[in-house]
Design an enzyme around this catalytic site. Structure first.
Site, PDB file in Angstrom:
ATOM      1  N   HIS A  36       0.817  -1.214   0.000  1.00  0.00           N
ATOM      2  CA  HIS A  36       0.000   0.000   0.000  1.00  0.00           C
ATOM      3  C   HIS A  36       0.851   1.265   0.000  1.00  0.00           C
ATOM      4  O   HIS A  36       0.323   2.354  -0.241  1.00  0.00           O
ATOM      5  CB  HIS A  36      -0.926   0.012   1.217  1.00  0.00           C
ATOM      6  N   ASP A  37       2.135   1.119   0.240  1.00  0.00           N
ATOM      7  CA  ASP A  37       3.040   2.276   0.217  1.00  0.00           C
ATOM      8  C   ASP A  37       3.578   2.541  -1.183  1.00  0.00           C
ATOM      9  O   ASP A  37       4.023   3.657  -1.466  1.00  0.00           O
ATOM     10  CB  ASP A  37       4.209   2.051   1.177  1.00  0.00           C
ATOM     11  N   HIS A  46      -1.767 -13.197  -1.138  1.00  0.00           N
ATOM     12  CA  HIS A  46      -3.178 -13.516  -0.947  1.00  0.00           C
ATOM     13  C   HIS A  46      -3.380 -14.977  -0.557  1.00  0.00           C
ATOM     14  O   HIS A  46      -4.388 -15.329   0.048  1.00  0.00           O
ATOM     15  CB  HIS A  46      -3.964 -13.204  -2.221  1.00  0.00           C
TER      16      HIS A  46
END
Length: 627
Positions: A154-155, A372
């Protein structure tokens, strides 16, 4: 933390969606209009000449190019390409494979053959290959390895999806249609999927990105590209925001101390702050907010002549460096293995201005989604002895999604932190991949039904026109898969290899995410050779192409670099939570109390290395006194 006191249903969580910024939406709209207009011009040219145009016609292409270049220069094109900047296209390491050469995903045209066969539905692949109700074996690593992978992803990358529910030209509702109409690309299912008898799962295509330059090949320049809405750099933008407006909203409004904003209503039992209301993130983000403010408080007293902006920027610089160190030193080698780390990344040799640090499409859409398969069915919450918490029991995953209010109402961040540290990660294998918690009960915002993460990942790769598994093996210098024997050698599970080839019919048709996921792990790694290559190449680009990388000349002094090398995720947790015992490496699973040490035994940074020569007074070891 949102103002909620009970779990949210899947129909009421849309307000916490990771929404793109207005600038991102403006650019994507311009790109979408451009793509749509090209299609209209193509159709008109086909009608005028009464012939089928299978490749872009030069006349309408040049006309469209000149017209929209004038209209959208400000929105779409910068004077100079900005490598790694937000709102720019994901990099293509291999050319896109659209069915029409321009924008239609793989599987868009019903009946279209690939290597002589139709592509299987992602839902069929998920159901027959990827879905499992088994937890898998316990790994030698803790679940923190999984959490950090998602956090750092997410960064560095965020590919927004179409935000409207209606198709751009036709007004068709993407939540109800089972037809392929831009931007709707529904996932077909054989059985009726819900009470309304729908034979598909809704799917929104990723928004289009504006091209940055035409280069020598106009046709490729006009292909649909996908956007990275945030900076590709590992710069802690996940903590500080990636736009000036977002950054400003996350800073202390008083503007006097260089700190980040905190929740003004709730604190934990020790007085430590929580994130402000309506922040979408929770545990790790809370730690970083507290760490920033801890360091800023030290700097305020140690360098009394620094103004708030200097305190803020110097603290942010340290936080960004710590993100880079934990990721590259402690996390990535465990994912790709020490041998692959040496082969693809190696020792840092300085900033290379010829290296593009932008995140690649295949990395964001396939390779880094290997994690995932490690998502657990149960989110553990533990007490001080790292046993099941007496008051806050563990939860099924779907009961925790979009429920950060639990942090405030149910014991703070400590029970969850102990859970990710004190729980072994799931060791997935070719015959035990994605938990049914994410293939049957996944909550997706803006979608009023449970979704299937495996189907979404496969469809996303096709949406982005990512080349197949064999193309990427060749890109990485690996042997192409031609026969079942070839595939069995790579997968090390005869039944899985045979089943995949039976479904796909041809090895060149295998989706890259699936192919990379089922490969046997390399020694000491959590991925096979293909994903080790793609992840390694991306991480190498991220550090070599970043002129502010923490090891680059002039970024920190030699003394500061020496102190930064002492950082660890465990020290961060000790300094900003009520956890007193922890493994030296939080990514390694240890069964309490074996392998746990007191926080006093974990090295910490001496912030004296940042004392300004002009700063009066001596405040030794102040960093240890804060909190």
């Amino acid at each position: 933390v949102p103002r909620q006191s009970k779990p949210l249903s899947s129909a009421h969580v849309f307000t916490f969606h990771r929404q793109p910024e207005p600038e991102t939406l403006e650019i994507s709209r311009a790109a979408e209009v451009f793509q749509t207009t090209l299609q209209i011009l193509k159709n008109r040219a086909r009608q005028r000449h009464e012939r089928d145009i299978t490749a872009p016609d030069k006349s309408y292409t040049v006309f469209a190019l000149q017209y929209f270049w004038t209209c959208f220069t400000i929105l779409c094109v910068r004077q100079n390409p900005l490598w790694g900047a937000a709102n720019t296209p994901l990099v293509r390491w291999l050319p896109a494979e659209y069915e029409d050469g321009e924008r239609e995903p793989k599987g868009w045209n019903q009946g279209r053959l690939h290597n002589g066969f139709q592509l299987p539905s992602p839902h069929e692949v998920s159901k027959k290959i990827l879905r499992t109700s088994s937890m898998g074996k316990e790994d030698v690593y803790s679940h923190m390895l999984v959490e950090w992978g998602q956090y750092i992803d997410h960064d560095i990358s965020f590919t927004p999806q179409s935000s409207g529910s209606a198709a751009f030209q036709t007004g068709v509702d993407c939540l109800t249609t089972c037809e392929n109409v831009h931007p709707c690309f529904p996932i077909q299912v054989k059985q009726k999927h819900n009470r309304r008898g729908k034979s598909c799962l809704p799917f929104f295509r990723s928004v289009a990105a504006c091209f940055l330059s035409f280069g020598s090949d106009i046709e490729k320049s006009l292909q649909r590209q996908q956007m990275n809405a945030i900076t590709s750099f590992m710069d802690a933008s996940v903590v500080y925001g990636h736009t000036p407006k977002m950054e400003s909203s996350l800073r202390d409004p008083s503007g006097l101390n260089g700190k980040l904003v905190v929740n003004c209503k709730f604190k934990d039992h020790k007085g430590r702050p929580y994130l402000p209301f309506v922040n979408k993130h929770s545990v790790l983000h809370t730690l970083w907010m507290r760490e920033h403010n801890r360091i800023a408080e030290v700097f305020k007293h140690m360098n009394g002549h620094w103004n708030s902006e200097t305190i803020y920027q110097e603290t942010r610089k340290i936080i960004g460096a710590v993100h880079q160190i934990i990721t590259m030193r402690d996390h990535v080698p465990k994912i790709i293995g020490s041998k692959s780390f040496e082969d693809y990344i190696g020792p840092y040799r300085g900033y290379d201005p010829t290296t593009d640090p932008s995140v690649s499409n295949v990395f964001a859409t396939a390779a880094f989604r290997f994690g995932h398969a490690t998502i657990p069915q149960i989110v553990r919450r533990m007490n001080e002895s790292f046993q099941e918490h007496e008051h806050f029991p563990s939860l099924r995953l779907h009961h925790t999604l979009f429920s950060p209010w639990r942090i405030v109402k149910e014991g703070g961040i400590e029970p969850t932190l102990r859970g990710v540290i004190g729980t072994a990660a799931k060791a997935f294998s070719a015959n035990m991949l994605l938990s049914d918690e994410v293939t049957e009960r996944l909550v997706v915002l803006n979608t009023p039904q449970h979704m299937d993460l495996a189907s979404l990942n496969l469809q996303r790769g096709r949406d982005h026109a990512i080349p197949g598994y064999n193309e990427w093996r060749e890109f990485c210098g690996l042997k192409r898969i031609k026969t079942l024997d070839d595939f069995q050698e790579v997968v090390k599970d005869c039944k899985v290899a045979k089943k995949i080839l039976e479904i796909y019919k041809h090895p060149d048709n295998i989706d890259v995410w699936l192919g990379g996921l089922v490969e046997k792990f390399l020694p000491g790694a959590r991925v096979g050779p293909l994903f080790a290559c793609l992840i390694g190449k991306q991480m190498k680009a991220l550090c070599d192409g970043d002129r502010f990388w923490w090891e680059a000349d002039g970024v920190f002094t030699q003394q500061q670099r020496a102190e930064l090398s002492r950082v660890s995720l465990s020290r961060l947790i000790c300094d900003n939570s009520d956890i007193k015992q922890i493994p030296l490496d939080s990514f390694i699973f240890r069964k309490y109390p074996s392998g746990f040490v007191s926080c006093d035994q974990i090295p910490s940074i001496n912030l004296e290395a940042w004392r300004d020569e002009n700063s009066p007074g001596e405040l030794k070891k102040l960093s240890q006194q804060i909190y």
